[in-house]
Design an enzyme around this catalytic site. Structure first.
Site, PDB file in Angstrom:
ATOM      1  N   ARG A  16       5.164 109.247  -1.621  1.00 57.46           N
ATOM      2  CA  ARG A  16       6.211 109.245  -0.567  1.00 57.46           C
ATOM      3  C   ARG A  16       6.030 110.537   0.860  1.00 57.46           C
ATOM      4  NH1 ARG A  16      11.639 109.422  -3.224  1.00 57.46           N
ATOM      5  NH2 ARG A  16      12.678 109.097  -1.457  1.00 57.46           N
ATOM      6  N   MET A  17       4.378 110.775   0.445  1.00 59.08           N
ATOM      7  CA  MET A  17       4.100 111.275   1.000  1.00 59.08           C
ATOM      8  C   MET A  17       3.209 110.693   2.055  1.00 59.08           C
ATOM      9  SD  MET A  17       3.712 115.033  -1.017  1.00 59.08           S
ATOM     10  CE  MET A  17       2.546 114.406  -1.881  1.00 59.08           C
ATOM     11  N   SER A  18       2.702 111.775   3.618  1.00 58.87           N
ATOM     12  CA  SER A  18       1.481 111.118   3.715  1.00 58.87           C
ATOM     13  C   SER A  18       0.987 112.039   4.757  1.00 58.87           C
ATOM     14  CB  SER A  18       1.637 110.170   5.344  1.00 58.87           C
ATOM     15  OG  SER A  18       2.906 111.099   6.555  1.00 58.87           O
ATOM     16  N   ALA A  32       4.269 104.491  -0.962  1.00 57.64           N
ATOM     17  CA  ALA A  32       5.340 104.459  -2.320  1.00 57.64           C
ATOM     18  C   ALA A  32       5.319 105.631  -3.203  1.00 57.64           C
ATOM     19  CB  ALA A  32       5.888 102.992  -2.206  1.00 57.64           C
ATOM     20  N   ASP A  46      28.084  97.081  15.016  1.00 56.75           N
ATOM     21  CA  ASP A  46      27.191  97.894  14.388  1.00 56.75           C
ATOM     22  C   ASP A  46      26.274  99.428  14.704  1.00 56.75           C
ATOM     23  OD1 ASP A  46      27.543  96.244  12.357  1.00 56.75           O
ATOM     24  OD2 ASP A  46      26.890  94.762  13.402  1.00 56.75           O
ATOM     25  N   GLU A  75       8.731 107.310  13.465  1.00 65.97           N
ATOM     26  CA  GLU A  75       9.208 108.400  13.196  1.00 65.97           C
ATOM     27  C   GLU A  75       8.226 109.406  13.590  1.00 65.97           C
ATOM     28  OE1 GLU A  75       9.422 105.677  10.800  1.00 65.97           O
ATOM     29  OE2 GLU A  75      11.855 106.081  10.675  1.00 65.97           O
ATOM     30  N   LYS A 130       3.433 115.835   5.011  1.00 67.09           N
ATOM     31  CA  LYS A 130       5.053 115.747   4.967  1.00 67.09           C
ATOM     32  C   LYS A 130       5.780 115.114   4.735  1.00 67.09           C
ATOM     33  CE  LYS A 130       5.022 112.440   8.890  1.00 67.09           C
ATOM     34  NZ  LYS A 130       3.879 111.337   8.742  1.00 67.09           N
ATOM     35  N   ASP A 138      -0.110 108.492  11.379  1.00 67.84           N
ATOM     36  CA  ASP A 138       0.817 107.992  11.296  1.00 67.84           C
ATOM     37  C   ASP A 138       1.308 107.136  12.494  1.00 67.84           C
ATOM     38  OD1 ASP A 138       3.189 107.010  10.399  1.00 67.84           O
ATOM     39  OD2 ASP A 138       4.365 108.755  10.117  1.00 67.84           O
TER      40      ASP A 138
END
Lengths: 563, 678
Positions: free
Chosen positions: B378-380, B375, B304, B345, B391, B341
């Site tokens: 879809r940015m922060s 959601a 996997d 990531e 971003k 964040d």
């Protein structure tokens, strides 16, 4: 020098034979050769065999056993009734049942052990109609079994390994007969008799002596004797008799004929399994063993005869010339005898009994490691392949995979049959030798006492258990005991190996192939060939070391030196 | 190999000379003298019978020599028993540790909504039980309701708790583990005595150990090598009689024992048990020895992508400016937008900016207004000094730019496409609606994995990466990781189909899996390693369970399998090669009384016939003990081509096997002579 040139020519001729005759034999057994179609087809019709229908290994074996049993019965019947049958100019009587049984088994099993002197025992009909027929047939059966086993490797997921009747007929028609016919003419040209006229009576007017000189259809007998690695001579003296082996040319031709099929079959094998290199690996193992045994025996015979030296006699000839023909010398004598003992042929051009103890050991050794160097027609290859399977199993694990050979996994069934195939011969030889030395009927037969006497008995059963037929002589073996015990040895040595060989082939044919990867133990390599030779030598040594120590080794050391 | 993943597993790794195990083995070597046990090992059974023969002979005609031989032969039998008991002892010690965790617990069974207290042993398949913080889960089951953190250290040795929840692939719980928080309702799936723990104990203990196919085949060969020496030795007696004088029975038995393959015969089962044991030490439970053997034969590994080949979390790897911005500017704004964040990531962006440009001027506590990821958007990002830094995903950021009336730079699309093509995820950075650059988030390939695949290729194993990614992304990662092939957009059905295809070509396939939908493929694979974190169905379908749930383990499993086979082959070769020297010791000793000239064969110049024979049988017995560590640890396996591996092993165990006994027997003979025993 001349001997070196002779060997170089022999090697060159064998190399060409290997390449082209090997390829031809593959074509024969793959059904691509048809020039005797007119003869082939009626035979199948007579046998009511369908050419295209194949047999499982069990059917193949069953056909083989039935055929062999019939062959023994027919041969036996001719021998015990030859006195009433035609083609008997010497008016020789019927062969005694015990001897006839031994002889019938001997020729059907491709052994050609002879407990009789041919020229004073066998009528022309017996020679040609019984014995020579078996020389063709038993040779063809041997090759057929080898080919059936090779099919086990080359096929996958198959339930059949060929058709016994078709393989045997093709072997006779396309391989054995054509060569025999052509070569017989050469032998006749060289002086071998080919006649039905019976013995010649010669009266020498100068010294007033009358002689009866036996003759007969010798040349035709001679070629198949060698070519089919049979070895049973027309005369008692076998290849030392000037009618069987008239010239130096026939001598070297005999050696070449003996080696032709066993050597070339390795090419056939390589071709059928799709990699000539696999065949080369097997061939090199055979040749290495052959060369070592030849060199060993030659050194022993060139060393001279210790008994002659002890008698204070200065030998005129080089080496041990006792029992050898002056026209052949030690080199050609040793080459002939070693060739014949290493191929389960058993013909001789010099007396094995008169070899030095170590020279005798050399000839025995070739048989003791199982007749694989290069061995008899077919039997050499199939015995070698059994050893290959064992070698792969023992050493193949050391690469970190479960063993595989020629893309087939070697598992319980294969190891079981391979083990049986390797065990039958030494067990037969050792037990029969032990029985013989333990009972008066056995002990009484030896002409010599001490280690040489032991060697005579050991040699006899080693030879018969390996279907060689070579005789050390010095053993009065035309007795009921030796006739029966010898027949048992020959039957076990032949069919005791053929059964596991066919079972192995059948089991392999059913298997699927395993892909070759970088992690696979490659068998077309010097490493594998070396291991194979090592395993053969080790197995042979483990089985026979004690016996050999009490026979030839003791004899040599008692005489004071080994070489 | 490197990247060894070691955890303090169930199998506390024990020293070879652990006193507890030695004591167990010593007792076992006597206990195994029962003929009913002996007869299972044909080679050693012959030694056993031989010992009885020499014992009777010693009683009838006592002599120092025959008693000495009897004692050494008896020792040979005991040593063989000891080797096997030692291997079993190691398994048993592990089983005992596991058993300690299986204390009798009570369970809160739920019947028609009413809880009742019952013993765990009364639970049957289908029962529902309630477990709350502090409870031990009474038996194997599946969570039907709730979510809880569970301490599974009793099974896996891993102390960090794991989350188990109803539904999905993380619903399986194992009996004996402990609930740390919350409340769950578990449906029991195993009857008493049939739980995972029970199986595990039985497995490491080797209670129902069956011979593997290769072991069976090898046993056939060993029997053949034993059978052949019976006529050799028996006929020898008659040959000797014919030649002058017979050989004593004791000597014949000594020769027979020396010739039959006692070394491998004594160590064969220990090698097999030790192979399973080595897997247990790596926290892998094989359900059968057959599976371990198959692991050595595997030629295709299905791996996997996530977790095996890559770390599975994407990390920032590059700042790519667009529309004239500088790389530094992209890094600065990307970092600002990620300060708050906490996702891997986000943190990786901060780390990369620091690594590349030494940026550390703001810390997260400074008075910025952080905009967390949602959601919907879809940015922060972050707002400060009237500047909005964001971003986010490509389409979300484009929409944001359009809404702000800013033009989308023409080079953006090609840049984004290029990033995606290389197998990475593009993240767009913008300020006040203007797009200034792209951050490449890369799924990082594990370090060293490429070299490992190279090694696997050397030993003839093909690696196939399995991923749900699109073919483009998959191809890029496959190239970077150096796998031989990949299966993109993989579904359980396609995985199963791939396995069947590979097997059709005669290849053996190994794979890992954890989900219920992996079960068919796990069952089909020749080596199916289920992750312990996976579902009960997956564990049921596979033939191995990895307690660490670490898919990279597959590579180690293959190595253990190969090591097992190599050890078996090496000791077989060694055992057979030994015979030559023994012949040279015993044959002259036997026959010199008949032909004194045969002394020439005594090439080792052994002191006397009696000392020669004794030395050979002593060597034969001692070599078993000396090789026990090798049998248990296994022959070292260096990944290399088959030709190299075989050359090395043939040299050590074949050639060495021929030479070593010559030296050993000579030394023992000297020792016997010096000590005046002979």
């Amino acid at each position: 020098m001349a001997f070196t040139v002779e060997i170089a020519i022999l090697v060159g001729a064998l190399a060409l034979t290997w390449r082209y005759f090997g390829s031809y034999m593959a074509a024969v057994y793959e059904g691509r050769v048809h020039f005797l179609r007119w003869l082939e087809r009626p035979i199948y019709r007579m046998l009511s065999v369908s050419e295209s229908s194949e047999q499982s290994w069990r059917r193949y074996l069953f056909s083989l056993l039935v055929f062999s049993a019939v062959s023994v019965a027919v041969t036996f019947a001719i021998l015990v009734t030859q006195g009433y049958l035609p083609l008997n100019p010497q008016h020789l009587g019927n062969v005694t049942p015990a001897l006839a049984f031994n002889t019938a088994v001997s020729f059907v099993t491709n052994t050609d052990w002879q407990n009789y002197a041919g020229e004073t025992t066998m009528s022309y009909l017996s020679q040609m109609g019984a014995l020579a027929v078996q020389n063709f047939v038993s040779a063809s059966v041997g090759i057929a079994v080898a080919i059936a086993m090779v099919r086990g490797f080359s096929r996958k997921g198959a339930s059949s390994i060929g058709n016994f009747w078709v393989d045997t007929v093709r072997g006779i028609l396309y391989i054995l007969l054509p060569v025999s016919v052509v070569m017989t003419v050469v032998f006749v040209w060289q002086g071998a008799p080919q006649t039905f006229l019976g013995p010649a009576s010669v009266h020498n007017v100068l010294n007033g002596v009358s002689q009866v000189i036996p003759r007969g259809p010798v040349a035709s007998q001679e070629v198949i004797k060698q070519f089919g690695t049979n070895g049973g001579g027309f005369f008692n003296a076998n290849g030392a008799h000037p009618y069987e082996n008239p010239t130096g040319l026939t001598n070297i031709l005999s050696i070449y004929l003996i080696l032709t099929i066993p050597v070339a079959l390795t090419y056939t094998f390589g071709k059928m399994v799709g990699s000539i290199r696999e065949g080369v690996g097997i061939l090199v193992a055979m040749l290495a063993l052959f060369a070592a045994t030849f060199a060993f025996t030659l050194v022993a015979e060139n060393g001279g005869n210790p008994a002659v030296a002890a008698g204070g006699i200065t030998a005129v000839h080089h080496g041990n010339m006792v029992g050898k023909e002056a026209r052949f010398g030690t080199g050609n004598s040793v080459l002939y005898n070693v060739t014949s003992t290493e191929t389960s042929t058993g013909s001789v051009n010099s007396s094995a009994d008169s070899y030095t103890a170590v020279g005798g050991l050399g000839m025995m050794a070739g048989m003791m490691y199982g007749e694989v160097s290069p061995g008899g027609v077919g039997s050499g290859l199939y015995t070698m392949l059994i050893f290959a399977v064992l070698t792969v199993f023992i050493s193949g694990l050391m690469v970190g995979r479960t063993p595989e050979y020629l893309r087939k996994k070697i598992q319980r069934t294969e190891i079981l049959w391979a083990s049986i195939g390797v065990l039958v011969m030494p067990i037969t030889v050792l037990i029969l030798t032990a029985i013989t030395v333990a009972i008066p009927a056995g002990r009484a037969a030896t002409l010599n006492a001490g280690p040489h006497g032991f060697s005579e008995i050991l040699y006899a059963f080693t030879s018969q258990g390996n279907n060689n037929g070579s005789a050390f002589a010095g053993l009065s073996s035309n007795t009921d005991f030796f006739n029966i015990a010898g027949a048992v040895a020959m039957l076990l040595g032949r069919f005791g190996v053929m059964v596991p060989v066919l079972a192995l082939g059948g089991s392999l044919a059913q298997k699927e192939e395993v892909p070759v990867t970088a992690g696979t133990f490659r068998t077309a390599t010097p490493m594998f060939t070396g291991l194979l030779v090592g395993v053969i030598l080790l197995v042979g040594a483990l089985n026979f070391f004690p016996a050999v120590a009490l026979g030839p080794v003791a004899e040599a050391l008692v005489h004071g030196r080994f070489f | 190999m490197q990247t060894k993943i070691r955890t303090k597993g169930v199998a506390r790794s024990r020293s070879l000379f652990d006193r507890e195990i030695l004591a167990f083995a010593a007792a076992g070597s006597v206990r195994k003298c029962d003929p009913r046990t002996q007869v299972k090992n044909p080679v050693m059974f012959v030694v056993y019978l031989g010992t009885i023969v020499t014992l009777v002979s010693s009683l009838l005609k006592p002599s120092f020599f025959s008693w000495a031989v009897t004692v050494v032969l008896a020792a040979t039998v005991l040593f063989a028993n000891f080797a096997e008991a030692m291997a079993e002892g190691r398994g048993k010690a592990q089983a005992d540790e596991l058993r300690r965790t299986r204390t009798e617990t009570s369970a809160r069974r739920l019947r028609e909504g009413v809880e009742e207290l019952v013993l765990a042993s009364e639970l049957r398949q289908g029962d529902l039980v309630v477990c709350e913080a502090g409870d031990t889960i009474p038996s194997d089951g599946e969570i039907v309701d709730g979510v809880a953190s569970v301490d599974e250290s009793a099974i896996t040795g891993e102390s960090a708790p794991v989350i188990r929840e109803s539904g999905g692939d993380r619903s399986a719980v194992t009996g004996g583990t402990k609930v740390l928080s919350d409340r769950i309702v578990v449906r029991i799936i195993a009857n008493p005595g049939d739980t995972f723990l029970d199986h595990m104990i039985a497995m490491v203990e080797g209670a129902d150990r069956k011979k593997t196919p290769n072991e069976v085949a090898l046993t056939v060969l060993l029997i053949a090598l034993t059978v052949i020496f019976l006529p050799v030795v028996v006929s020898l007696e008659y040959f000797a009689h014919f030649s002058g004088s017979g050989v004593a029975v004791v000597t014949l038995v000594a020769l027979l024992v020396c010739l039959i393959p006692t070394t491998i015969g004594a160590l064969l089962s220990a090698i097999g048990i030790a192979g399973m044991d080595r897997l247990v030490q790596r926290n892998v439970l094989a359900m059968s020895g057959r599976a371990v053997e198959a692991a050595g034969d595997v030629s295709t590994l299905l791996l996997d992508k996530t977790g095996t080949i890559t770390f599975g979390n994407r990390m920032a790897s590059r700042f790519i400016p667009v529309s004239g911005a500088s790389e530094q500017e992209v890094a600065r704004l990307g970092r600002l937008a990620s300060l708050a964040d906490e996702t891997p990531e986000g943190r990786s962006i901060v780390v990369l900016a620091k690594e590349r440009f030494g940026m550390r001027e703001f810390s997260a506590e400074d008075s910025f207004e952080f905009i967390p990821f949602s959601a919907a958007t879809r940015m922060s990002g972050v707002n400060f000094d009237g500047q909005q830094v964001r971003k986010g995903a490509v389409d979300a950021m484009k929409r944001w730019a359009q809404e702000a009336g800013k033009e989308i730079p023409g080079e953006l699309d090609p840049t984004v496409a290029e990033v995606a093509k290389s197998g990475s995820t593009p993240l767009i950075v913008g300020s006040n609606g203007a797009i200034i650059g792209v951050i490449e988030l890369k799924d990082t390939v594990k370090p060293g994995i490429k070299e490992r695949f190279q090694q696997l290729r050397q030993v003839g194993i093909r690696t196939v990466m399995i991923t749900g990614d699109n073919p483009l992304t998959a191809a890029a990662i496959a190239l970077e990781a150096g796998v031989d092939d990949f299966l993109a957009e993989a579904t359980p059905e396609r995985k199963l189909k791939l396995i069947v295809e590979e097997q059709g070509d005669g290849k053996l396939v190994a794979m890992t899996g954890d989900g219920t939908n992996d079960a068919p493929a796990l069952a089909q694979a020749d080596v199916g390693v289920a992750m312990n974190s996976g579902t009960a169905a997956a564990k049921e379908a596979g033939n191995m369970v990895d307690l660490d749930s670490n898919p990279t383990k597959l590579i180690e499993i293959v190595e253990v399998g190969k090591q097992l086979l190599i050890t078996r082959g090496a000791l077989t070769t060694f055992s057979i090669a030994n015979d030559l020297a023994k012949y040279f010791a015993i044959i002259p000793a036997m026959f010199v009384p008949i032909y004194p000239q045969l002394q020439a064969l005594n090439i080792m110049h052994l002191h006397s016939p009696a000392s020669a024979i004794l030395s050979a049988v002593i060597f034969n017995a001692l070599i078993i003990v000396l090789l026990i560590p090798l049998a248990l640890r296994g022959v070292r396996f260096h990944p290399a081509s088959a030709a190299q591996v075989i050359r090395r092993n043939v040299f050590i165990y074949g050639v060495g096997g021929v030479i070593l006994p010559f030296i050993g027997i000579k030394l023992i003979d000297m020792l016997l002579t010096v000590t005046r025993l002979y």
